[in-house]
Design a protein around this motif. Structure first.
Motif, PDB file in Angstrom:
ATOM      1  N   TRP A  13       1.223  -1.077   0.389  1.00 35.22           N
ATOM      2  CA  TRP A  13      -0.072  -0.017   0.047  1.00 35.22           C
ATOM      3  C   TRP A  13       1.214   1.508  -0.144  1.00 35.22           C
ATOM      4  O   TRP A  13       1.040   2.262  -0.813  1.00 35.22           O
ATOM      5  CB  TRP A  13      -0.696   0.117   1.541  1.00 35.22           C
ATOM      6  N   LEU A  14       1.409   0.996   0.716  1.00 34.22           N
ATOM      7  CA  LEU A  14       2.926   2.772   0.715  1.00 34.22           C
ATOM      8  C   LEU A  14       3.311   2.668  -0.286  1.00 34.22           C
ATOM      9  O   LEU A  14       4.303   3.578  -1.261  1.00 34.22           O
ATOM     10  CB  LEU A  14       3.076   2.541   2.097  1.00 34.22           C
ATOM     11  N   SER A  15       3.777   1.246  -1.178  1.00 37.65           N
ATOM     12  CA  SER A  15       4.584   1.316  -2.687  1.00 37.65           C
ATOM     13  C   SER A  15       3.330   1.947  -3.082  1.00 37.65           C
ATOM     14  O   SER A  15       3.929   2.483  -4.005  1.00 37.65           O
ATOM     15  CB  SER A  15       4.937   0.134  -2.723  1.00 37.65           C
ATOM     16  N   TYR A  16       2.466   1.653  -3.375  1.00 36.13           N
ATOM     17  CA  TYR A  16       1.451   2.309  -4.514  1.00 36.13           C
ATOM     18  C   TYR A  16       1.419   3.801  -4.245  1.00 36.13           C
ATOM     19  O   TYR A  16       1.033   4.772  -5.435  1.00 36.13           O
ATOM     20  CB  TYR A  16       0.188   1.400  -4.628  1.00 36.13           C
ATOM     21  N   ALA A  17       0.915   4.197  -2.589  1.00 34.97           N
ATOM     22  CA  ALA A  17       0.817   5.439  -2.120  1.00 34.97           C
ATOM     23  C   ALA A  17       2.506   6.251  -2.925  1.00 34.97           C
ATOM     24  O   ALA A  17       1.747   7.254  -2.944  1.00 34.97           O
ATOM     25  CB  ALA A  17       0.538   5.466  -1.223  1.00 34.97           C
ATOM     26  N   LEU A  18       3.578   6.142  -3.025  1.00 37.62           N
ATOM     27  CA  LEU A  18       4.545   6.301  -3.448  1.00 37.62           C
ATOM     28  C   LEU A  18       4.644   7.061  -4.931  1.00 37.62           C
ATOM     29  O   LEU A  18       4.773   7.713  -5.273  1.00 37.62           O
ATOM     30  CB  LEU A  18       5.530   5.921  -2.933  1.00 37.62           C
ATOM     31  N   MET A  19       4.580   5.861  -5.308  1.00 37.38           N
ATOM     32  CA  MET A  19       4.553   5.428  -6.400  1.00 37.38           C
ATOM     33  C   MET A  19       3.151   6.869  -6.970  1.00 37.38           C
ATOM     34  O   MET A  19       3.289   7.634  -8.308  1.00 37.38           O
ATOM     35  CB  MET A  19       3.850   4.643  -7.531  1.00 37.38           C
ATOM     36  N   ARG A  20       1.934   6.664  -6.482  1.00 38.57           N
ATOM     37  CA  ARG A  20       0.441   7.692  -7.043  1.00 38.57           C
ATOM     38  C   ARG A  20       1.003   9.207  -6.479  1.00 38.57           C
ATOM     39  O   ARG A  20       0.234  10.276  -7.078  1.00 38.57           O
ATOM     40  CB  ARG A  20      -1.081   7.585  -6.428  1.00 38.57           C
ATOM     41  N   PHE A  21       1.948   8.988  -5.366  1.00 39.38           N
ATOM     42  CA  PHE A  21       2.606  10.445  -5.361  1.00 39.38           C
ATOM     43  C   PHE A  21       3.110  11.513  -6.262  1.00 39.38           C
ATOM     44  O   PHE A  21       3.080  12.921  -6.818  1.00 39.38           O
ATOM     45  CB  PHE A  21       3.269  10.614  -4.168  1.00 39.38           C
ATOM     46  N   GLU A  22       4.239  10.545  -7.104  1.00 42.28           N
ATOM     47  CA  GLU A  22       4.440  10.975  -8.333  1.00 42.28           C
ATOM     48  C   GLU A  22       3.750  11.489  -9.663  1.00 42.28           C
ATOM     49  O   GLU A  22       3.959  12.704 -10.177  1.00 42.28           O
ATOM     50  CB  GLU A  22       4.864  10.187  -8.702  1.00 42.28           C
ATOM     51  N   ILE A  23       2.438  10.317  -9.868  1.00 44.18           N
ATOM     52  CA  ILE A  23       1.725  11.109 -10.647  1.00 44.18           C
ATOM     53  C   ILE A  23       1.044  12.471 -10.476  1.00 44.18           C
ATOM     54  O   ILE A  23       0.558  13.408 -11.021  1.00 44.18           O
ATOM     55  CB  ILE A  23       1.053   9.837 -11.014  1.00 44.18           C
ATOM     56  N   ASN A  24       0.715  12.468  -9.547  1.00 43.65           N
ATOM     57  CA  ASN A  24      -0.213  13.048  -8.243  1.00 43.65           C
ATOM     58  C   ASN A  24       0.409  14.786  -8.640  1.00 43.65           C
ATOM     59  O   ASN A  24      -0.025  15.876  -8.940  1.00 43.65           O
ATOM     60  CB  ASN A  24      -0.406  13.748  -6.884  1.00 43.65           C
ATOM     61  N   LEU A  25       2.107  14.818  -8.216  1.00 47.93           N
ATOM     62  CA  LEU A  25       2.836  15.920  -8.514  1.00 47.93           C
ATOM     63  C   LEU A  25       2.851  16.567 -10.048  1.00 47.93           C
ATOM     64  O   LEU A  25       2.611  17.667 -10.316  1.00 47.93           O
ATOM     65  CB  LEU A  25       4.317  15.299  -8.359  1.00 47.93           C
ATOM     66  N   ARG A  26       2.972  15.733 -10.874  1.00 44.25           N
ATOM     67  CA  ARG A  26       2.587  15.475 -12.453  1.00 44.25           C
ATOM     68  C   ARG A  26       1.730  16.827 -12.828  1.00 44.25           C
ATOM     69  O   ARG A  26       1.051  17.067 -13.499  1.00 44.25           O
ATOM     70  CB  ARG A  26       2.711  14.848 -13.125  1.00 44.25           C
TER      71      ARG A  26
ATOM     72  N   ILE B 161      10.970  16.421 -10.246  1.00 44.12           N
ATOM     73  CA  ILE B 161       9.881  15.883 -10.679  1.00 44.12           C
ATOM     74  C   ILE B 161      10.619  14.487 -10.555  1.00 44.12           C
ATOM     75  O   ILE B 161      10.938  12.500 -10.048  1.00 44.12           O
ATOM     76  CB  ILE B 161       9.373  15.529 -12.242  1.00 44.12           C
ATOM     77  N   VAL B 162      12.141  14.362 -11.202  1.00 42.18           N
ATOM     78  CA  VAL B 162      13.230  13.323 -11.349  1.00 42.18           C
ATOM     79  C   VAL B 162      13.999  12.853  -9.690  1.00 42.18           C
ATOM     80  O   VAL B 162      14.052  11.989  -9.215  1.00 42.18           O
ATOM     81  CB  VAL B 162      14.474  13.941 -11.809  1.00 42.18           C
ATOM     82  N   THR B 163      13.899  14.015  -8.622  1.00 47.28           N
ATOM     83  CA  THR B 163      14.172  13.788  -7.716  1.00 47.28           C
ATOM     84  C   THR B 163      13.510  12.968  -6.477  1.00 47.28           C
ATOM     85  O   THR B 163      12.925  12.063  -6.275  1.00 47.28           O
ATOM     86  CB  THR B 163      15.323  15.165  -7.100  1.00 47.28           C
ATOM     87  N   ILE B 164      12.022  13.172  -6.630  1.00 42.29           N
ATOM     88  CA  ILE B 164      11.365  12.611  -6.251  1.00 42.29           C
ATOM     89  C   ILE B 164      10.625  11.306  -6.609  1.00 42.29           C
ATOM     90  O   ILE B 164      10.688  10.578  -6.322  1.00 42.29           O
ATOM     91  CB  ILE B 164       9.535  13.436  -6.412  1.00 42.29           C
ATOM     92  N   ASP B 165      11.075  11.014  -7.752  1.00 44.01           N
ATOM     93  CA  ASP B 165      11.136   9.748  -8.535  1.00 44.01           C
ATOM     94  C   ASP B 165      11.622   8.892  -7.834  1.00 44.01           C
ATOM     95  O   ASP B 165      12.039   7.733  -7.662  1.00 44.01           O
ATOM     96  CB  ASP B 165      11.281   9.640 -10.674  1.00 44.01           C
TER      97      ASP B 165
ATOM     98  N   HIS C 175      13.425   4.181  -4.524  1.00 42.90           N
ATOM     99  CA  HIS C 175      14.574   3.583  -3.648  1.00 42.90           C
ATOM    100  C   HIS C 175      13.409   2.776  -2.905  1.00 42.90           C
ATOM    101  O   HIS C 175      13.789   2.027  -1.985  1.00 42.90           O
ATOM    102  CB  HIS C 175      15.725   4.948  -3.425  1.00 42.90           C
ATOM    103  N   ALA C 176      12.469   4.253  -1.757  1.00 43.41           N
ATOM    104  CA  ALA C 176      11.579   3.945  -0.770  1.00 43.41           C
ATOM    105  C   ALA C 176      10.748   2.229  -0.974  1.00 43.41           C
ATOM    106  O   ALA C 176      10.629   1.907  -0.660  1.00 43.41           O
ATOM    107  CB  ALA C 176      10.700   5.114  -0.586  1.00 43.41           C
ATOM    108  N   ARG C 177      10.455   2.980  -2.131  1.00 41.47           N
ATOM    109  CA  ARG C 177       9.477   1.620  -2.860  1.00 41.47           C
ATOM    110  C   ARG C 177      10.455   0.420  -2.968  1.00 41.47           C
ATOM    111  O   ARG C 177       9.671  -0.478  -2.143  1.00 41.47           O
ATOM    112  CB  ARG C 177       8.724   1.468  -4.178  1.00 41.47           C
ATOM    113  N   SER C 178      11.169   0.338  -2.989  1.00 37.87           N
ATOM    114  CA  SER C 178      12.424  -1.280  -3.400  1.00 37.87           C
ATOM    115  C   SER C 178      13.053  -1.791  -1.928  1.00 37.87           C
ATOM    116  O   SER C 178      12.546  -2.445  -1.592  1.00 37.87           O
ATOM    117  CB  SER C 178      13.712  -1.087  -3.872  1.00 37.87           C
TER     118      SER C 178
END
Length: 280
Positions: free
Chosen positions: A208-221, A263-267, A272-275
């Motif tokens: 769940w946290l992994s998906y939330a972090l991925m969604r944060f990247e999408i929401n930034l864009r 965006i690159v920095t947050i990605d 790394h956090a998801r991994s």
């Protein structure tokens, strides 16, 4: 036994031919739809797509040429737009948190074998489908008309879409969880909230946290794009700079560089956090 081998081989060859046939038909249909869609878009286009191809790089070349002439201004412009970038990051972060909380509730209420009200599982699933089907920009335009411009419509629009998207992912993860701890807690009189908190969340939390972090990247864009319709943030600054046209293209490049770097920095950080969360 000897008669079975040719039979299996013939069945396998027949299945292979059928798959190739279906694959070929799907490819033909796809190509036909692409060609028909291109012809329709070309007929409705004010100009011509083919005729306009030579001008494809004309505008970027003009922007980069002016920015290069005024390259000494770029550091100052980047610093000047940092507050807008922080506002965009805040919109993305708040939207992800709010949408994630709603998604958690909807996911738990729509997970088969775990739902608090099993008969309403379909209702909650259709609600997530509806939230996921509405693009953020459409919701934002409606809310801007009602509430006026600013970050609040952007947060609400992105949160609703995030709730639908994450709710679907969260629900799929929860359905794959081991329900034996839940059954054990239920057997000793544990309430539904206790079953979820102690039996399910420890299993699904990393994903769940992994998906939330991925969604944060999408929401930034998404929050940057919504700035073009008046929702604030760095996207709104970029819209104003591009509207002025020539003379402010150095500001356009500075905003692009700032947004790209963020965006690159947050990605990289979220990757790394998801991994670490998923693999340990």
């Amino acid at each position: 036994m000897a008669d079975l081998a040719p039979a299996h081989r013939d069945a396998y060859l027949e299945l292979t031919r059928r798959r190739r046939l279906y694959g070929g038909l799907l490819l033909i249909i796809f190509v036909a739809m692409m060609a028909a869609g291109f012809r329709l878009a070309e007929s409705r286009n004010a100009g011509g797509f083919i005729d306009g191809l030579p001008m494809l790089l004309a505008f970027p070349s003009e922007v980069l040429a002016e920015a290069w002439q005024k390259r000494a201004n770029l550091p100052g412009l980047i610093v000047a737009h940092l507050p807008s970038l922080i506002e965009t990051l805040n919109i993305a972060a708040v939207s992800t948190i709010l949408g994630g909380l709603i998604a958690m509730i909807l996911a738990l209420l729509s997970t088969r074998g775990l739902a608090r009200w099993p008969r309403l599982t379909g209702v909650f699933r259709r609600l997530m489908d509806a939230l996921r089907a509405m693009p953020e920009i459409v919701i934002a335009l409606v809310l801007i008309y009602i509430l006026g411009g600013g970050p609040v419509p952007a947060v609400a629009a992105i949160s609703l879409h995030t709730a639908g998207a994450l709710g679907k992912l969260f629900s799929e993860v929860a359905e794959n969880a081991d329900l034996k701890p839940v059954e054990g807690l239920a057997s000793v009189g544990g309430r539904w909230s206790q079953q979820v908190w102690l039996g399910v969340l420890p299993q699904v939390a990393p994903n769940w946290l992994s998906y939330a972090l991925m969604r944060f990247e999408i929401n930034l864009r998404a929050s940057a794009i919504l700035g073009f319709v008046g929702s604030g943030g760095i996207g709104y600054d970029l819209k104003l700079a591009m509207q002025w046209g020539g003379g402010r293209y150095d500001e356009v490049v500075a905003i692009f560089l700032l947004l790209f770097a963020a965006i690159v920095t947050i990605d990289r950080i979220s990757d790394h956090a998801r991994s670490r969360l998923v693999k340990g």
